[in-house]
Design an enzyme around this catalytic site. Structure first.
Site, PDB file in Angstrom:
ATOM      1  N   ASP A  68      -2.466   5.630  -3.072  1.00 47.99           N
ATOM      2  CA  ASP A  68      -2.895   6.569  -2.022  1.00 47.99           C
ATOM      3  C   ASP A  68      -1.754   7.491  -1.616  1.00 47.99           C
ATOM      4  O   ASP A  68      -1.962   8.437  -0.857  1.00 47.99           O
ATOM      5  CB  ASP A  68      -3.385   5.808  -0.786  1.00 47.99           C
ATOM      6  CG  ASP A  68      -4.860   5.451  -0.906  1.00 47.99           C
ATOM      7  OD1 ASP A  68      -5.528   5.983  -1.814  1.00 47.99           O
ATOM      8  OD2 ASP A  68      -5.338   4.654  -0.086  1.00 47.99           O
TER       9      ASP A  68
ATOM     10  N   TRP B  52     -14.648   3.998  -8.194  1.00 50.34           N
ATOM     11  CA  TRP B  52     -15.084   2.701  -7.659  1.00 50.34           C
ATOM     12  C   TRP B  52     -13.935   2.124  -6.843  1.00 50.34           C
ATOM     13  O   TRP B  52     -12.930   1.703  -7.398  1.00 50.34           O
ATOM     14  CB  TRP B  52     -15.455   1.798  -8.818  1.00 50.34           C
ATOM     15  CG  TRP B  52     -15.838   0.390  -8.502  1.00 50.34           C
ATOM     16  CD1 TRP B  52     -15.302  -0.439  -7.559  1.00 50.34           C
ATOM     17  CD2 TRP B  52     -16.849  -0.385  -9.162  1.00 50.34           C
ATOM     18  NE1 TRP B  52     -15.903  -1.672  -7.592  1.00 50.34           N
ATOM     19  CE2 TRP B  52     -16.856  -1.661  -8.571  1.00 50.34           C
ATOM     20  CE3 TRP B  52     -17.730  -0.119 -10.211  1.00 50.34           C
ATOM     21  CZ2 TRP B  52     -17.714  -2.682  -8.992  1.00 50.34           C
ATOM     22  CZ3 TRP B  52     -18.574  -1.144 -10.629  1.00 50.34           C
ATOM     23  CH2 TRP B  52     -18.576  -2.397 -10.023  1.00 50.34           C
ATOM     24  N   ASP B  53     -14.112   2.122  -5.547  1.00 51.33           N
ATOM     25  CA  ASP B  53     -13.034   1.710  -4.644  1.00 51.33           C
ATOM     26  C   ASP B  53     -13.209   0.265  -4.201  1.00 51.33           C
ATOM     27  O   ASP B  53     -14.289  -0.334  -4.339  1.00 51.33           O
ATOM     28  CB  ASP B  53     -13.063   2.658  -3.428  1.00 51.33           C
ATOM     29  CG  ASP B  53     -11.683   2.862  -2.829  1.00 51.33           C
ATOM     30  OD1 ASP B  53     -10.795   2.016  -3.046  1.00 51.33           O
ATOM     31  OD2 ASP B  53     -11.509   3.874  -2.124  1.00 51.33           O
TER      32      ASP B  53
ATOM     33  N   ASP C  98     -15.528   9.341  -0.101  1.00 47.81           N
ATOM     34  CA  ASP C  98     -16.182   8.523   0.925  1.00 47.81           C
ATOM     35  C   ASP C  98     -16.938   9.378   1.948  1.00 47.81           C
ATOM     36  O   ASP C  98     -16.487  10.469   2.299  1.00 47.81           O
ATOM     37  CB  ASP C  98     -15.052   7.742   1.624  1.00 47.81           C
ATOM     38  CG  ASP C  98     -15.574   6.598   2.446  1.00 47.81           C
ATOM     39  OD1 ASP C  98     -16.795   6.464   2.576  1.00 47.81           O
ATOM     40  OD2 ASP C  98     -14.734   5.833   2.958  1.00 47.81           O
TER      41      ASP C  98
ATOM     42  N   CYS D 279     -10.207   1.950  -8.287  1.00 45.85           N
ATOM     43  CA  CYS D 279      -9.348   2.268  -7.153  1.00 45.85           C
ATOM     44  C   CYS D 279      -9.431   1.072  -6.227  1.00 45.85           C
ATOM     45  O   CYS D 279     -10.457   0.400  -6.160  1.00 45.85           O
ATOM     46  CB  CYS D 279      -9.893   3.523  -6.462  1.00 45.85           C
ATOM     47  SG  CYS D 279      -9.048   3.955  -4.928  1.00 45.85           S
TER      48      CYS D 279
ATOM     49  N   TRP E  16       0.853  -1.183   0.000  1.00 50.46           N
ATOM     50  CA  TRP E  16       0.000   0.000   0.000  1.00 50.46           C
ATOM     51  C   TRP E  16       0.897   1.245   0.000  1.00 50.46           C
ATOM     52  O   TRP E  16       1.868   1.328   0.747  1.00 50.46           O
ATOM     53  CB  TRP E  16      -0.909  -0.006   1.245  1.00 50.46           C
ATOM     54  CG  TRP E  16      -1.679   1.266   1.368  1.00 50.46           C
ATOM     55  CD1 TRP E  16      -2.783   1.627   0.656  1.00 50.46           C
ATOM     56  CD2 TRP E  16      -1.383   2.367   2.234  1.00 50.46           C
ATOM     57  NE1 TRP E  16      -3.188   2.883   1.018  1.00 50.46           N
ATOM     58  CE2 TRP E  16      -2.347   3.373   1.995  1.00 50.46           C
ATOM     59  CE3 TRP E  16      -0.385   2.610   3.181  1.00 50.46           C
ATOM     60  CZ2 TRP E  16      -2.363   4.586   2.658  1.00 50.46           C
ATOM     61  CZ3 TRP E  16      -0.399   3.826   3.844  1.00 50.46           C
ATOM     62  CH2 TRP E  16      -1.387   4.799   3.588  1.00 50.46           C
TER      63      TRP E  16
END
Ligand code: GLA
Length: 740
Positions: free
Chosen positions: A549, A478-479, A368, A527, A200
């Site tokens: 991110d 679209w996560d 979000d 995403c 990440w």
């Protein structure tokens, strides 16, 4: 382009201007591999390439010459168990417990164009004349399993695509335990292997190592392609570099669990395998049923890594991405995530949007937190109903107000997930993937919805489509914010549990397909906690993806550089964010942040109200610069010039198709004092064309490419007539324009 067949010798030669791919039916009836690489002349018979040798301890094939052994012969779709001791491409469990298959050539078919793969993403053609497809049919006489090997060669591209369909024409059910999309046996092992690995916030860093005897592999068993590994690998000759030499790339058009492997055997045959990870996979085929594997794209270049990347960029831009956005420069957006996180209301959002509008931004994206009880990441996922306490007139009202400002409106969703603290979970606890009798593991306080169940996909579709229909939505992010655990589907029998991971991804693709068909004007950006699903499968549905991110400019230099090996610039979501940066706490100049983000889709991820007037004016200039150059950046030919992984300085450039214009991005990670002179050797220009650099000095293309562009002065930043000392995290863009 052509597919040439010698029916008597049963030899197939797929050929275009760049590559040749040659196969033949082996003496035991299996399909063998003879050659893949740079185009070679056609000849009637290539069987000299079938090397044999009498080797002690080799397993022989009954009734076939003793020089022939599956242990060393190069094959197209081998199975382990009858003489080949390497990793197999296919394994089919039969009723009696045997896993051995013997797939014998039965025939072939050639068709113009390229068929689509039902329910799966794949590259395509717009006109049948662009490509030709060979289907080779293999049958196991004992089980009556029929394997169709699909090979497509494009007319004007240095690529070949492959996939496999396995059909059960026997009387008993069978279980497909392994069905790789690709097996390619190469005649030597003199290659370096490149993979793109990370975690990440540091996705797709190139890793290079020499191929050695044994197995080298990357994989994902996380239910998505992952931050950790990417379903794209390169084999390069050790002498090949960015600009010259032979390289091949293998890209899996798939977003779920995968395995990519190179096995070098003791005779120096390199076997490349790629496809759905055979672990935790099996697929039951009743009589009459079939299974289609995802597609692998094989690219080949004699012009080094840049040549290979350009081949993939062009193909993925034009014949993998779809829809109205495919050929359009992408809108400059502002996303509120790093500006507000969950702390927003309509007033605050509109303030961010208006300021962005005044800085030239075109699209406002609400991230979000707009739905259900979602005030933190521990509640509300799954309840796709606007929160009226934050947005009094819902998404409809907000989207209309944003449009009234003269901007487009975009929305974040994470349709595959559910918080246990949500109405959806309370109503349907069984809809989350879980193993009965066991506790499920939470990640980011959420569970994964069982998208292998059509009723779950239907329900989520209903909720999301309703919000979209009611509002003015031009863009969707679209996560997918966690890996899959507890992968079990309560509605499937025990012998179908191995299907759940793949069925899940098919469910995701199905929802994407329905939404893009119903709302063709919407620009989708995929995403997954940043770049955990940045793969070719996703690009078929969403032409751009949130790259990472990590929005720090220096980190992004590496992430975007690494991503560019396999994926086009126009697919990379890249934003200017606030300083100190939220991930690494680094302070980089606004200019550098913009000049890194230019090489992607470009946008902002901060509250511009918090910048000074002077900085806002700068932002206006950067936005305008991107508007003026985005066609060139997003649809030009991209070259990596200097790697941030290797040097303190990094550089890349784009050149327009007609070579009349180019942009060079040059970056320095840390300031140094009293350093040597530096030059950038540009690429892709017309050697005989006179160019102007930054509207001033004039040079011929051959000078810029061979003598180089002098960049030494980039170590100090000229402001008017003053010369500032060198500083960290510096950047400079050079504009190169042909002089008529
Ligand atoms: C993920 C994404 C971010 C943001 C958050 C919202 O981490 O990568 O860009 O959308 O989710 O929760």
């Amino acid at each position: 382009m052509s597919i040439l067949v010698n029916e008597a010798q049963r030899i197939f030669h797929l050929q275009n201007e760049y590559i040749s791919y040659v196969m033949m039916v082996l003496p035991n009836g299996q399909l063998g591999q003879l050659y893949f690489g740079r185009k070679i002349h056609h000849r009637d018979n290539f069987d000299y390439l079938l090397e044999g040798s009498l080797r002690s301890h080799s397993a022989l094939v009954p009734g076939v010459d003793r020089l022939f052994s599956l242990e060393h012969v190069k094959q197209e779709y081998p199975s382990y168990g009858n003489g080949d001791f390497r990793q197999g491409a296919v394994e089919i469990l039969q009723g009696n417990g045997s896993r051995i298959s013997h797939l014998v050539y039965e025939g072939y078919e050639i068709q113009a164009g390229k068929p689509s793969l039902p329910g799966l993403p794949a590259t395509y053609v717009e006109d049948p004349s662009e490509a030709e497809t060979l289907s080779v049919f293999l049958r196991d006489p004992l089980t009556q399993v029929v394997v169709t090997m699909l090979y497509t060669i494009y007319r004007d591209r240095s690529v070949l695509t492959r996939s496999v369909k396995i059909a059960n024409q026997g009387e008993a059910s069978v279980q497909v335990e392994r069905a790789m999309s690709l097996c390619l046996d190469l005649p030597d092992a003199d290659y370096e292997w490149m993979q793109f690995s990370g975690s990440w916030s540091r996705e797709r860093f190139p890793v290079l190592r020499k191929l050695e005897i044994g197995i080298q592999a990357i994989e994902s068993l996380r239910g998505h392609s992952s931050h950790q590994q990417n379903p794209f690998i390169i084999l390069k000759r050790p002498s090949a570099d960015e600009f010259s030499g032979e390289v091949m790339g293998f890209s899996l058009v798939y977003s779920g669990n995968f395995l990519a492997m190179a096995q070098v055997d003791t005779y120096d045959v390199t076997r490349v395998l790629m496809g759905i990870h055979p672990e935790r996979f099996s697929w039951k085929l009743e009589t009459g049923e079939s299974f289609q594997t995802p597609e692998v794209v094989i690219g080949f270049s004699e012009n080094g890594l840049n040549g290979l990347s350009q081949t993939f960029h062009d193909l993925y831009r034009k014949r993998l991405a779809r829809g109205v956005w495919r050929d359009q420069a992408r809108p400059i957006l502002i996303n509120n995530w790093e500006a507000t996180y969950f702390d927003f209301n309509e007033e605050k959002l509109l303030k961010i949007a208006s300021k962005a509008k005044s800085c030239g931004v075109e699209l406002f994206v609400l991230d979000d937190g707009w739905f259900g009880a979602r005030r933190m990441d521990n509640a509300g996922l799954g309840d796709w109903v606007p929160s009226l306490d934050l947005l009094p007139e819902g998404i409809r009202g907000l989207s209309e107000k944003v449009e009234a400002l003269g901007m487009k409106f975009g929305l974040w969703i994470e349709p595959e997930m559910v918080n246990p603290d949500s109405d959806l979970y309370r109503a349907h606890p069984d809809w989350a993937l879980h193993v009965p009798g066991r506790d499920s593991s939470l990640s980011r306080n959420q569970l994964v919805l069982d998208f292998s169940r059509p009723e779950v996909v239907d329900y989520i579709h209903g909720m999301i489509a309703k919000v979209i229909r009611e509002s003015k939505i031009s863009y969707i992010k679209w996560d997918m914010n966690r890996s899959i655990t507890d992968c079990f589907n309560e509605s499937l029998p025990a012998d179908r549990q191995g299907e759940v991971f793949h069925r899940y991804i098919l469910g995701v693709y199905d929802l994407y397909e329905r939404l893009i068909r119903e709302f063709p004007h919407i620009l989708f950006e995929s995403c997954a906690g940043g770049g955990a699903r940045f793969d070719a499968g996703m690009l078929y549905y969403a032409p751009q993806a949130w790259t990472s991110d990590d929005t720090d400019a220096m980190e992004r230099l590496k992430i975007q550089y690494g991503t560019s090996y396999g994926y086009p610039i126009v697919s990379m979501g890249s934003h200017v964010s606030a300083v100190p940066n939220h991930q690494v706490n680094r302070i980089t100049p606004l200019k550098t942040r913009a000049e890194v983000a230019y090489f992607g889709t470009y946008g902002y991820e901060l509250d511009l109200n918090k910048l000074t007037e002077e900085e806002q004016e700068e932002v206006r200039c950067y936005t305008q610069f991107m508007k003026d150059h985005r066609e060139l950046i997003q649809f030009g030919t991209f070259y990596r010039l200097q790697s941030p992984f290797e040097k303190n300085e990094a550089a890349w450039m784009v050149v327009s198709e007609d070579r009349k214009e180019a942009l060079v991005g040059s970056y320095r990670q840390l300031a140094k004092v009293n350093i040597g002179f530096s030059r950038l050797y540009l690429q892709g220009l017309d050697p005989d064309q006179l160019y102007e650099v930054d509207g001033q000095d004039r040079y011929y293309g051959d000078e810029l490419m061979n003598a180089g562009l002098i960049t030494s002065d980039a170590s100090s930043c000229k402001v008017g007539e003053d010369v500032k000392p060198a500083y960290d995290f510096a950047s400079r863009i050079y504009r190169i324009k042909a002089v008529d």
